[in-house]
Write a protein that holds these residues in place. Structure first.
Motif, short mmCIF file in Angstrom:
data_model
loop_
_atom_site.label_atom_id
_atom_site.label_comp_id
_atom_site.label_asym_id
_atom_site.label_seq_id
_atom_site.Cartn_x
_atom_site.Cartn_y
_atom_site.Cartn_z
N ARG A 71 0.73 -1.31 -0.04
CA ARG A 71 -0.02 -0.24 0.15
C ARG A 71 0.78 1.31 -0.16
O ARG A 71 0.60 2.37 -0.63
CB ARG A 71 -0.79 -0.09 1.44
CG ARG A 71 -1.86 0.91 1.29
CD ARG A 71 -2.90 0.65 2.51
NE ARG A 71 -2.12 0.63 3.78
CZ ARG A 71 -2.10 -0.38 4.61
NH1 ARG A 71 -2.47 -1.30 4.22
NH2 ARG A 71 -1.12 -0.33 5.62
N ARG A 72 1.93 1.06 0.97
CA ARG A 72 2.95 2.53 0.84
C ARG A 72 3.81 2.67 -0.38
O ARG A 72 3.96 3.73 -0.82
CB ARG A 72 3.80 2.20 2.13
CG ARG A 72 4.61 3.10 2.42
CD ARG A 72 4.09 4.61 2.58
NE ARG A 72 5.07 5.59 2.97
CZ ARG A 72 4.63 6.91 3.05
NH1 ARG A 72 3.66 7.39 2.55
NH2 ARG A 72 5.85 7.76 3.35
N LEU A 73 4.00 1.49 -0.97
CA LEU A 73 5.00 1.79 -2.21
C LEU A 73 4.25 1.43 -3.36
O LEU A 73 4.91 0.50 -4.25
CB LEU A 73 6.13 0.59 -1.67
CG LEU A 73 6.95 0.79 -0.39
CD1 LEU A 73 8.10 -0.04 -0.33
CD2 LEU A 73 7.59 2.43 -0.43
N GLY A 74 3.09 2.16 -3.64
CA GLY A 74 2.63 1.95 -4.90
C GLY A 74 1.81 0.55 -5.59
O GLY A 74 1.89 0.50 -6.63
N GLY A 75 1.54 -0.04 -4.69
CA GLY A 75 0.53 -1.13 -4.98
C GLY A 75 1.65 -2.29 -5.53
O GLY A 75 1.30 -3.31 -6.21
N ARG A 76 2.94 -2.20 -5.41
CA ARG A 76 4.11 -3.22 -5.77
C ARG A 76 3.81 -4.57 -5.01
O ARG A 76 3.53 -4.57 -3.80
CB ARG A 76 5.35 -2.87 -5.74
CG ARG A 76 6.01 -1.76 -6.99
CD ARG A 76 7.04 -0.99 -6.44
NE ARG A 76 7.59 0.10 -7.60
CZ ARG A 76 7.18 1.18 -7.78
NH1 ARG A 76 6.40 1.77 -6.58
NH2 ARG A 76 7.46 2.07 -8.53
#
Length: 562
Positions: free
Chosen positions: A371-376
Motif C-alpha cells: 500500500r505504501r510503495l505504489g501497490g507493488r
C-alpha cells in the motif's frame, strides 16, 4: 609384593563426595581420612574408594520402614512387536563415544538412530517393554535431546520408576506437571484448584494443555491471577499464549503492554505484532510508513539503439526516473514507542536510529508496504534500490517480520532464487536468516529450494539449511545431496569436511535411496593433489550411509509388523 595400608574407617555422610574432592585436589593438598601426607596417601585414597564403591553397590543403608510403593500403573497402549522390542534393546545398549574419536568406520551410529526410532514408535502408539524402561531412562538422562520422545514413549510407568530413583528425577521435571496427573479438562473445580495450589511446572503444564483445547478458557484462567504472579512467572505464562494466538487475545495483551516488567512488555508486543490486525500493528505501521517512501526523482540515462548507422552507434535517450526507496529513521524513541515494545537502548556497536528503525519495520504488518510503495508486490519491492546504505537494515527487518508473521510470499521474495549469485536473495543476511525464512514455506517447497541451492552452490553452506527440511528428505533434495557428495568425492575434496552432511544424510535421506548408492561403495581413484587416504574414507562413509539406510528401512518394517 603386597602393600598394606591403614584400615579405612566407616565413612561419614557424603564420604564418596569427599573422596572425589580429594582426588580432584590431589593428595598433596588434601589427604584421605585417617592418612597423613606422604607417598602412601594416593594408595590409601584408592583403597578407600574401592571400599566405598563396594558399600555403595551393596544396597541401601538401614532406614526406617516406609510404605511400599504403589504398584506401577497400567499402560493401555499396545505392546511393541517382538522384532521392534529386540531392536530397541540393541539401540539402548549402544553407547556414544566408544570409538574414542578418529574415523567412524562403516558401522552405523546406533545412538543417532534412537531418536528416529522413538519418533516412529510414538507415532504408532506403542508401549515399551517394562524391562527396557531403566535403560530408556538412563539414555534420556545422558541426552537432553532424547527426553521428550523418550518420556512420551516411556509413558506412566517411566514416571512411576522415576519417582523411585533419584538419578531419574529429570523425568519429573521434564514431564508436564512434574509427573503429576493433570485434571480432566472438563473438571472445572480440579483445574481451579491446581491453578491456585499447584507447583509452577504443574501450572505451566495445565495452562499449555488447556490452551491447546480451549484458548479462551486458558486466557481467562491466567487473567484470574495475573496481577499477583511474579514477573518471571508472568513471562512464562504469557509465552504459552503463542499456541493458538488469535485476535481474541488482543485485549489481554494490550493490558500486558503496561506491565511493570520490561521482558513481559516486550513479549506482549511481539505477540501483538504477530497479529497483523491488532491496534499495536496499526500503530507500528504508521510509524514505519513515516520512515519509508518512494522517490521518483533519481535520474538515469536510458540508451536506445538507432536504426541507421552512425559514428557513435547509439543515441542517448531521454532522462528516466528510477523509483528508489528512501529511508528517514526516527530521531527519538518516544514513550509511545517504548510502550509498544521498542527497546530504547541500542546494543553496543549499533546506531540508535537504525536500531529503532529496524524494530518499527519488524513489527509493522507486511501488507503495509504494498500500500505504501505504489501497490507493488513483495518481489517488486525487494528489487527496488534503497538509498544511503539502508538496504541491509531494511531487508533484514523485513526478514524478521516475514518469519514472525509467517508470510510465505514475503519469504519467497527475500530468499530470491536459489541459483542467485549471492545465494540467498537480497534480504537474507546470513544462513540463519535463510533457514528461518525457509521455515515459513511448505515442506515440499522448502526441499525444492534447498535442492536448487545445493545444485548451484554445493554443500559447503547448506548444512544449516538442510536442518529445516522435513525428514525423510524429498526425492529431489536427497538426489541433490548425493550428487553433491559424489562430485566432492570425484574431485578429491577433503573428505572430513563433509562428515556433518554425511551424518545428516544417514538420518534424513529416504531409505529407498540405498539402491542408488551401491555404485559409490568402491574406493575411487584418487586424483592428483587429493587428500591422502580420501578415497578410502569416501568409500567407508558411503558404505556406512548405505548400511544405515537399510537399517532404518528394517526398523520401519519391524514397527509395522503386526
Amino acid at each position: 609384593m603386597t602393600r598394606t595400608s591403614a584400615p579405612v574407617d566407616a565413612p561419614a555422610t557424603g564420604a564418596w563426595e569427599g573422596l572425589v574432592t580429594t582426588a580432584l585436589l590431589g593428595t598433596d593438598r588434601r589427604t584421605p581420612p585417617g592418612t597423613g601426607p606422604g607417598p602412601d596417601a594416593p594408595v590409601a585414597l584408592l583403597d578407600a574408594a574401592a571400599v566405598e564403591t563396594v558399600r555403595r553397590r551393596a544396597g541401601l543403608r538401614p532406614a526406617r520402614a516406609a510404605e511400599r510403593p504403589q504398584p506401577a500403573p497400567k499402560d493401555p497402549r499396545p505392546p511393541l512387536p517382538q522384532a521392534a522390542a529386540r531392536r530397541l534393546a540393541i539401540l539402548l545398549a549402544d553407547r556414544p563415544g566408544g570409538s574414542g574419536g578418529g574415523r567412524r568406520g562403516a558401522a552405523p551410529d546406533l545412538t543417532e538412530l534412537l531418536p528416529q526410532w522413538l519418533a516412529a514408535a510414538n507415532a504408532r502408539g506403542f508401549a515399551p517393554p517394562p524391562q527396557l524402561l531403566p535403560a530408556l531412562l538412563d539414555a534420556a538422562r545422558g541426552r537432553t535431546d532424547l527426553r521428550p520422545a523418550a518420556l512420551e514413549f516411556g509413558g506412566p510407568r517411566a514416571l512411576w520408576l522415576a519417582r523411585l530413583n533419584p538419578d531419574w528425577r529429570f523425568a519429573l521435571r521434564s514431564t508436564p506437571g512434574g509427573g503429576a496427573a493433570l485434571p480432566h479438562l472438563d473438571d472445572d473445580a480440579g483445574i481451579r484448584q491446581l491453578w491456585q495450589e499447584g507447583l509452577f511446572a504443574e501450572r505451566v503444564a495445565l495452562l499449555s494443555a488447556l490452551r491447546s483445547r480451549d484458548p479462551a478458557a486458558a486466557r481467562e484462567l491466567l487473567a484470574t491471577t495475573w496481577a499477583t504472579e511474579r514477573a518471571e512467572d508472568r513471562l512464562m505464562f504469557l509465552d504459552s499464549l503463542r499456541a493458538g494466538l488469535g485476535p481474541d487475545d488482543e485485549p489481554f495483551l494490550e493490558q500486558a503492554l503496561a506491565d511493570r516488567s520490561r521482558n513481559v512488555r516486550a513479549t506482549a508486543a511481539e505477540l501483538l505484532s504477530a497479529l497483523p490486525g491488532s491496534a499495536l500493528a496499526a500503530r507500528m505501521a504508521v510509524r514505519a510508513e513515516a520512515c519509508v517512501a518512494i522517490d521518483h526523482m533519481q535520474p538515469t540515462r536510458a540508451t536506445t539503439a538507432t536504426a541507421a548507422p552512425s559514428t557513435t552507434g547509439a543515441a542517448t535517450g531521454p532522462t528516466m526516473a528510477t523509483p528508489t526507496i528512501t529511508v528517514e529513521a526516527p530521531h527519538e524513541c518516544d514513550p509511545g514507542m517504548e510502550r509498544d515494545g521498542v527497546v530504547a537502548k541500542a546494543p553496543a556497536g549499533r546506531g540508535e536510529r537504525s536500531w529503532w528503525f529496524g524494530q518499527l519495520v519488524e513489527a509493522a504488518p507486511l501488507g503495509t508496504w504494498s500500500r505504501r510503495l505504489g501497490g507493488r508486490t513483495p518481489r517488486e519491492i525487494v528489487a527496488l534500490p534503497v538509498t544511503d546504505d539502508w538496504q541491509g537494515e531494511l531487508h533484514a527487518a523485513w526478514c524478521r517480520a516475514a518469519v514472525r508473521q509467517r508470510d510465505a510470499e514475503w519469504s519467497r521474495a527475500l530468499l530470491g532464487e536459489p541459483s542467485a549469485p549471492e545465494a540467498g536473495g537480497p534480504g537474507a543476511v546470513s544462513l540463519a536468516e535463510r533457514a528461518k525464512l525457509l521455515g515459513t514455506l511448505g515442506a515440499a517447497e522448502r526441499a525444492e529450494w534447498v535442492a536448487g541451492f545445493i545444485s548451484t552452490h554445493g554443500l559447503s553452506e547448506a548444512f544449516q539449511l538442510l536442518g529445516v527440511c522435513a525428514v525423510p528428505w524429498a526425492p529431489p533434495l536427497g538426489r541433490a545431496v548425493v550428487d553433491a557428495l559424489n562430485i566432492a568425492r570425484d574431485a578429491g575434496s577433503y573428505p572430513w569436511s563433509f562428515s556433518g552432511v554425511m551424518g545428516l544424510a544417514e538420518r534424513c535421506l529416504d531409505p529407498s535411496e540405498a539402491g542408488r548408492l551401491d555404485a559409490l561403495l568402491a574406493v575411487p581413484d584418487e586424483p592428483e593433489n587429493a587428500s591422502p587416504g580420501a578415497g578410502g574414507y569416501w568409500a567407508e562413509a558411503f558404505q556406512r550411509l548405505v548400511t544405515t539406510l537399510r537399517l532404518r528401512a528394517a526398523m520401519t518394517e519391524e514397527l509395522n509388523t503386526p
